[in-house]
Design an enzyme around this catalytic site. Structure first.
Site, PDB file in Angstrom:
ATOM      1  N   GLY A 106     -15.551   3.052   3.987  1.00 30.33           N
ATOM      2  CA  GLY A 106     -13.963   3.383   3.760  1.00 30.33           C
ATOM      3  C   GLY A 106     -13.421   2.787   3.015  1.00 30.33           C
ATOM      4  CG  HIS A 114      -8.136  -2.751  -2.577  1.00 27.69           C
ATOM      5  ND1 HIS A 114      -9.989  -1.775  -3.442  1.00 27.69           N
ATOM      6  CD2 HIS A 114      -8.208  -2.320  -1.807  1.00 27.69           C
ATOM      7  CE1 HIS A 114      -9.517  -0.714  -2.302  1.00 27.69           C
ATOM      8  NE2 HIS A 114      -9.124  -0.945  -1.133  1.00 27.69           N
ATOM      9  CG  ASP A 165      -2.478   0.694   0.661  1.00 25.88           C
ATOM     10  OD1 ASP A 165      -3.311   0.283   0.860  1.00 25.88           O
ATOM     11  OD2 ASP A 165      -1.685   2.308   0.632  1.00 25.88           O
TER      12      ASP A 165
END
Ligand code: 5GP
Ligand code: ZN
Length: 116
Positions: A95, A102, A34
């Site tokens: 969120g 993913h 990330d």
């Protein structure tokens, strides 16, 4: 559902049009770091095919969904992490900000429960 959605960031990562630090890849999915990690280990496991949210996975995707979890564990192990949390945010109130399915893999620190 088309394989690829124009303008989708994760479709572009899958196509290697955007850079990412890959941890794992196969014919169905890729796992990469990330860009804005929320834990010392923060990986994303992403199907190659563009599926916007978990709600959009059909019956034919059940094998793929199981595979994403198996890869989440494998990718965490690659990073030397045995204790981790897997998260799939589905839609805005949960969120989700990128509408290409993913699995987050978060580890390397104590994870609090319940999450916010
Ligand atoms: P969501 O909020 O949709 O559950 O998670 C999206 C994640 O993608 C966020 O943790 C965010 O930091 C990450 N992200 C956003 N853009 C990029 C990018 O271009 N590259 C990578 N590697 N991660 C990204
Ligand atoms: Zn996409």
């Amino acid at each position: 559902m088309p394989m690829k959605s124009p303008g989708c960031i994760f479709c572009r990562v899958v196509a290697r049009e955007l850079p990412a630090t890959l941890v794992y890849e196969d014919d169905q999915c890729i796992a990469f770091e990330d860009v804005n990690p929320k834990a010392p280990c923060h990986l994303l496991v992403v199907p190659r095919r563009h599926i916007p949210t978990l709600n959009d996975g059909g019956e034919e995707d059940e094998g793929l969904l199981g595979h994403l979890l198996a890869v989440a564990s494998r990718a965490a192990r690659e990073k030397g992490v045995r204790s981790f949390r897997t998260v799939i945010n589905t839609n805005a109130d949960a969120g989700q900000t990128i509408y290409h399915l993913h699995v987050h893999v978060l580890g390397g620190r104590i994870m609090r429960w319940p999450p916010g």
